[in-house]
Design a protein around this motif. Structure first.
Motif, PDB file in Angstrom:
ATOM      1  N   TYR A  34       0.912  -1.321  -0.080  1.00 31.20           N
ATOM      2  CA  TYR A  34       0.033  -0.193  -0.250  1.00 31.20           C
ATOM      3  C   TYR A  34       0.882   1.370   0.003  1.00 31.20           C
ATOM      4  CZ  TYR A  34      -4.651  -2.183   0.523  1.00 31.20           C
ATOM      5  OH  TYR A  34      -5.744  -2.866   0.457  1.00 31.20           O
ATOM      6  N   ARG A  65      -5.490   2.593  -4.048  1.00 34.34           N
ATOM      7  CA  ARG A  65      -5.702   1.559  -3.015  1.00 34.34           C
ATOM      8  C   ARG A  65      -6.981   0.522  -3.361  1.00 34.34           C
ATOM      9  NH1 ARG A  65      -3.930   2.910   2.067  1.00 34.34           N
ATOM     10  NH2 ARG A  65      -5.406   1.925   3.072  1.00 34.34           N
ATOM     11  N   THR A  98      -6.545  -3.168  -2.821  1.00 37.69           N
ATOM     12  CA  THR A  98      -7.427  -3.969  -1.913  1.00 37.69           C
ATOM     13  C   THR A  98      -8.201  -5.123  -2.471  1.00 37.69           C
ATOM     14  OG1 THR A  98      -7.808  -2.091  -0.612  1.00 37.69           O
ATOM     15  CG2 THR A  98      -9.471  -3.740  -0.490  1.00 37.69           C
ATOM     16  N   TRP A 101      -5.597  -7.905  -2.988  1.00 40.13           N
ATOM     17  CA  TRP A 101      -5.367  -8.978  -1.667  1.00 40.13           C
ATOM     18  C   TRP A 101      -6.522  -9.340  -1.175  1.00 40.13           C
ATOM     19  CZ3 TRP A 101      -0.859 -10.120  -0.614  1.00 40.13           C
ATOM     20  CH2 TRP A 101       0.304  -9.106  -0.816  1.00 40.13           C
ATOM     21  N   LEU A 102      -7.648  -8.916  -1.350  1.00 35.76           N
ATOM     22  CA  LEU A 102      -8.970  -9.334  -0.867  1.00 35.76           C
ATOM     23  C   LEU A 102      -9.169 -10.877  -1.379  1.00 35.76           C
ATOM     24  CD1 LEU A 102     -11.515  -6.700  -0.187  1.00 35.76           C
ATOM     25  CD2 LEU A 102     -10.209  -7.971   1.538  1.00 35.76           C
ATOM     26  N   CYS A 149      -6.220  -5.860   5.114  1.00 38.02           N
ATOM     27  CA  CYS A 149      -5.887  -4.715   4.287  1.00 38.02           C
ATOM     28  C   CYS A 149      -5.914  -3.466   5.022  1.00 38.02           C
ATOM     29  CB  CYS A 149      -6.774  -4.724   3.072  1.00 38.02           C
ATOM     30  SG  CYS A 149      -6.496  -6.194   1.978  1.00 38.02           S
TER      31      CYS A 149
END
Lengths: 213, 213
Positions: free
Chosen positions: A93, A178, A182, A185-186, A201
């Protein structure tokens, strides 16, 4: 002493201006006259600090690598309960946010991509990959990754994702966002982690990052 | 007729040479003299086909977009049992493989990133994103995605991953590799799909792709 401070300030201003021009125009097309002009110094002053264009590009790469190291160290100081995987998430991030704001870091990633023929070493991207690989190997040893996840493969995916956001960001500033990170990563995390406290996150220590970095 | 054929051959050779030089040097630094020289024609012949550098870059983008469309159409013709998600996977492999081999497609992705200031539209990357978005929306309507997956977010992740492999590939040819893409899909798929016949990373109709594309 005052003279040394002024020289250091000029050097830093030249690095920032060079980062902007390299990032916008590419290494080959970048004009040293434009870079010194943007800082308001003579070509002679630029050559005093950086005798050749390659020296200037190498200094931008080195400055970008220092910023990446500072992001990494900041994340390590604020390590949360998610362990090494969380560190990689937090740093990703920070990297993506700084890519959107900081021309030196952006140029560092880009110089690495295009400077090989000019003797560049791709330092920033390599540094980022080595750090991600090392943390993910550590995460696997500590039982933080699912056993079937190969740390080096996961690291390649993370590095390619970061590089893609950086590359797309050159054309459209909404890309190094972001939100896309996100989503990434999710979707990845449930397949990746075996930790009892799964990584999230939410970026640990994020509020204080802007001042410290 | 023979004259027309020769003109078309010269035009295609110029596009390939331009793709190589744009991809290696960037749009701004690319030399038209080098491009015509690499084909063995005069500057006048280059200007006959492409009056300006921008016309040449636009033609490279258009040729790259045509190649992307041909990849997409090839995958659609060989649609396997995995539905729309499988189509996106298949096409992503084709795109990454072609990026490693085809200077025109590579330049198309890169021109899109850097040409905005020169009036470019980023056609190839936008086309790729629109197609991925449209297929993933379709997959969700057909029940092929898990209900909590937002198709547009997943599409952004797929496009960023592709762009990252393209960008990293400029520095190191091992990057646009099937292996990294497979790691990506293997980690993503279990979170993404709800299909009874889950998509796989085996590219349908792949063997015949080389001849057809």
């Amino acid at each position: 002493m005052v003279k040394q401070e002024r020289a250091l300030r000029t050097r830093n201003a030249l690095l920032t201006a060079a980062g902007e021009v390299f990032s916008r125009e590419g290494y080959r097309a970048a004009s040293l006259t434009v870079i010194s002009g943007n800082v308001g110094v003579s070509s002679g002053a630029l050559h005093f600090h950086f005798p050749t264009k390659l020296d200037l590009a190498a200094a931008v790469e080195e400055a970008a690598a220092a910023r990446l190291r500072s992001i990494v160290e900041h994340c390590e100081r604020h390590e949360g309960p998610g362990g090494s995987v969380q560190l990689v998430i937090d740093a990703s991030y920070q990297v993506v946010e700084r890519l959107a704001q900081d021309p030196v870091l952006r140029a560092g990633f880009e110089l690495g991509e295009t400077m090989e023929r000019a003797g560049g070493t791709g330092k920033v991207c390599d540094l980022w990959q080595r750090w991600v690989v090392s943390l993910l190997r550590h995460a696997q040893e500590a039982g933080g990754l699912r056993p079937d996840v190969v740390p080096d493969h996961l690291a390649s995916v993370v590095v390619a994702m970061t590089a893609g956001l950086a590359a797309l960001g050159r054309r459209d500033a909404h890309w190094p966002s972001r939100a896309t990170l996100t989503s990434f990563w999710l979707l990845m995390l449930p397949q990746v982690t075996a930790a009892e406290t799964p990584p999230t996150c939410v970026v640990h220590g994020h509020d204080s990052a802007a001042e410290e970095l």
